[in-house]
Design an enzyme around this catalytic site. Structure first.
Site, short mmCIF file in Angstrom:
data_model
loop_
_atom_site.label_atom_id
_atom_site.label_comp_id
_atom_site.label_asym_id
_atom_site.label_seq_id
_atom_site.Cartn_x
_atom_site.Cartn_y
_atom_site.Cartn_z
N GLU A 177 0.84 -1.20 0.00
CA GLU A 177 0.00 0.00 0.00
C GLU A 177 0.87 1.25 0.00
OE1 GLU A 177 0.80 1.60 2.90
OE2 GLU A 177 1.79 -0.25 3.53
N GLU A 216 4.62 -0.35 1.20
CA GLU A 216 4.72 -0.63 -0.24
C GLU A 216 4.68 -2.12 -0.56
OE1 GLU A 216 7.87 1.20 -2.50
OE2 GLU A 216 7.74 3.07 -1.38
#
Length: 358
Positions: free
Chosen positions: A178, A321
């Site tokens: 994310e 991420e």
């Protein structure tokens, strides 16, 4: 019940239980490998659990993909981050160009990175970004619900559909990631509700908040929960009231992993909160979830304990991420190489190890 909720329910009703037969076959194979029993520890457990999930003692993990869900969060207006929402766009562009930390790690792990726009503020699209927008960022949850219930369900369904699409392309291992300024605040709010904890217990400094910034973050979470009264027994309501589009989509990926028999590597804190939402929505989702690492965020270990998951790595990571999930991929490749190709006791002329009493 809205349209997307009905679709989610229909899909969840189709989840098969993990295959005991495939799991036993995988365990027997490990026991026949020429090595001390259980000596690869949790690596053996994960490979066995993947066999049970897929229903196959023979499986492949060479085709990997990381889904990085990007979205903005209205609660940023409360000063909960040292960066503003424009940074989310910068990160998304970096992902699309293959420039971010996880992109470089994914090259080594032979993993495809797929940036997904769930609702980055005022983002108008670009090459290599998969657009699944359900809104132009969420609302500030200190003033009302972050999103509508239909938007939350839509985001979950997006995650499930992406699993279906990736499996159709031959992907055999997925990971969640994310990017979104303010999403440690939304994740903490959701975790506080589901775990019945105070924001002061779970809130961390995210991307480097000062003491004053941390106080603002805690205050915003407290206000958001008090303002919206999310129902801890209804994970969809919790996501609606104080969550984010990225959280809901990752929740959908974990659910989709169970529906379509695809193992999903969970990243750190934010990903773990999404996984908890998935398991609360459907306990069978747990069989598709694999923990990559334990986040350095305050709730990292607590969430893994609640999910009943052991991490493959303990490295103090908290980048996001999907970096933790990608970092764990080579470990699975190595474990699978031993599982598939290691010589057996009979092949090397050694008597097989057997469990000893006393």
């Amino acid at each position: 019940m809205n349209h997307y909720e009905a679709l989610i329910k229909e899909n969840l009703n189709s989840i098969p239980p993990a295959s005991e037969t495939a799991g036993k076959q995988a365990q027997a194979r490990w026991e026949n490998c020429a090595h001390p029993l259980g000596s690869l520890g949790h690596l053996e457990t994960v490979i066995t659990e993947i066999a049970a999930l897929t229903g196959k003692a023979e499986f492949d993990l060479s085709k990997k993909a990381l889904l990085v869900f990007c979205a903005d969060n209205g609660v940023v207006a409360q000063g909960v981050s040292q960066s503003d929402s424009s940074v989310t766009t910068n990160i998304l562009c970096g992902l699309a160009k293959g420039q971010t930390a996880v992109c470089k790690m994914a090259e080594i792990a032979h993993c495809n990175v797929i940036p997904v726009d769930m609702g980055v503020k005022d983002f108008h699209g670009m090459d290599y970004v998969h657009s699944c927008r359900v809104g132009n960022g969420t609302a500030d949850f200190t003033e009302g619900a972050a999103m509508t219930r239909e938007q939350a369900a839509q985001a979950i369904f997006v995650g499930m559909e992406l699993v279906r699409m990736q499996k159709g392309k031959g992907i055999s291992l997925l990971a969640t990631g994310e990017a979104g300024i303010g999403n440690t605040t939304t994740a903490t709010a959701v975790a506080c509700v589901l775990l019945e904890k105070e924001p002061s217990e779970l809130a961390g400094r995210g991307a480097g908040l000062s003491d004053k910034g941390l106080k603002r973050k805690i205050s915003a979470i407290e206000k958001g929960i008090l303002q919206n009264y999310p129902d801890r027994n209804d994970p969809l309501d919790v996501l609606t009231k104080v969550g984010g589009f990225d959280l809901a989509a990752m929740c959908g990926v974990f659910l989709g992993g169970a529906v379509y028999g695809v193992p999903v590597l969970m990243d750190g804190f934010i990903s773990s909160v999404a996984a908890l939402c998935a398991v609360r929505l459907c306990p069978l989702a747990k069989q598709a979830i694999f923990a990559s690492h334990v986040s350095a965020e305050p709730a990292g270990e607590l969430l893994l304990k609640e999910l009943g998951k052991l991490p493959l790595l303990t490295a103090g990571m908290r980048l996001g991420e999907g970096t933790g999930a990608v970092a764990a991929m080579p470990l699975l490749d190595m474990a699978l190489a031993v599982y598939r190709d290691s010589y057996t006791f009979s092949e090397c002329g050694i008597d097989a190890y057997t469990p000893q009493e006393g």
